[in-house]
Write an enzyme that holds these catalytic residues in place. Structure first.
Site, PDB file in Angstrom:
ATOM      1  CG  ASP A 221      -1.994   1.047   1.003  1.00 44.87           C
ATOM      2  OD1 ASP A 221      -2.556   1.336   0.126  1.00 44.87           O
ATOM      3  OD2 ASP A 221      -2.194   1.894   2.199  1.00 44.87           O
ATOM      4  CB  SER A 245      -6.464   3.190  -0.390  1.00 42.43           C
ATOM      5  OG  SER A 245      -5.162   3.553  -0.580  1.00 42.43           O
ATOM      6  CD  GLN A 295      -3.948   2.115  -3.381  1.00 42.06           C
ATOM      7  OE1 GLN A 295      -3.595   3.169  -3.614  1.00 42.06           O
ATOM      8  NE2 GLN A 295      -3.717   1.163  -2.510  1.00 42.06           N
TER       9      GLN A 295
END
Length: 303
Positions: A221, A245, A295
């Site tokens: 991440d 996110s 993502q």
């Protein structure tokens, strides 16, 4: 999930072994004694504000892995961030066993704080076997030993940052990062949406492959959302943007150690409608492609 500046601060100690041990504790979930397939994830010591998204993904994966035999390692996960998590409380994880088939297993995980769901994650597990093989070559970038760390860069460019940001960015962290390109929090000029960063845990980790997969989920991440900000000359660490996110996907191709150098090669092919899409490839230092990510996130420019 908004990304705080203190994403990897796990201990006030400066001893790398103690910091790495803090990361292991953070990603170790505890089974509920009264409810089967329910787990508790610890809060980060000293954490303030919002939880780092990689922490929730990694803890959710750890909970799912705890319900699957070790000979069926995870090969993919898909997560949606629904609400921001809080640093002032532990996170509860409920695991649903959707499938235990001949070669595959599937788990759904619901992460919650209080009465609110903050993340849902689906993970697929597969017993391995031999088959056809191919992968793409690793990008040509300087070796990690030839690059300064973020801590080195912070010392060199400290006068460009506010005292508050120097303090936050200068805290001991469990993940060492060595970027191959100039950091976007040190400049405000647009750049190509491409970033290559070497990452590893600051000290050796236990030999448990499931733990290393959880740590890789944790670091997956990082840098993705920041890559999508490069063409616009903005950065969360510079205080010129905020990012959140929305979802996160990770595919595990091969096993790898998270305490050895991994190259995270990220790019962002699109941004618009207040959203941005990024993708990444993770390589070992000897060139094996071991994982890939994708993502989508929200971006708010503050300048």
């Amino acid at each position: 999930m908004l990304h705080p500046l203190s994403t990897t601060l796990l201990s006030d100690s400066t001893d790398p072994a103690a910091i790495a041990a803090g990361l292991v504790r953070l990603l170790t979930v505890t089974p509920d004694a009264e409810q089967a397939d329910h787990f508790a994830g610890p809060r980060k010591p000293g954490g303030v504000g919002r939880v780092f998204g990689g922490q929730i993904v990694a803890q959710a994966l750890a909970a799912a892995q705890a319900t699957v035999p070790a000979d069926r390692p995870v090969h993919s996960l898909h997560a949606y961030f629904l609400r921001p998590g809080r640093e002032d409380a532990q996170i509860r994880y409920a695991v649903l066993r959707d499938l235990d088939g001949g070669h595959f297993a599937n788990r759904r995980v619901v992460a919650s704080q209080g009465d609110e769901t903050i993340l849902t994650l689906t993970a697929s597990f597969h017993s391995r076997g031999e088959g056809v093989r191919h992968d793409v070559p690793m990008p040509s970038v300087p070796a990690p030993d030839d690059l300064p760390s973020e801590a080195d860069l912070l010392t060199i460019y400290a006068d460009r940052l506010s005292e508050q940001r120097r303090s936050l960015l200068g805290r001991p962290r469990a993940i060492e990062m060595r970027p191959a390109e100039p950091l976007n929090w040190l400049r405000d000029t647009p750049a190509e949406p491409v970033a290559h960063t070497w990452l590893r845990c600051v000290a050796p980790l236990p030999d448990d492959p499931a733990l290393h997969r959880a740590v890789i989920a944790y670091i997956s991440d990082m840098t993705l959302l920041g890559t999508s900000m490069l063409p616009h000359g903005i950065s969360g660490k510079a205080g010129t943007a905020k990012g959140a996110s929305l979802d996160h996907a990770l595919w595990f191709h091969e096993d790898a150690r998270a305490d050895q150098w991994l190259l995270y090669a990220c790019d962002s092919p699109w941004a618009g409608q207040m959203r941005a899409f990024s993708r990444g490839r993770i390589f070992t230092q000897d060139g094996r492609l071991i994982a890939e990510t994708a993502q989508e996130g929200l971006i708010h420019a503050l300048k």
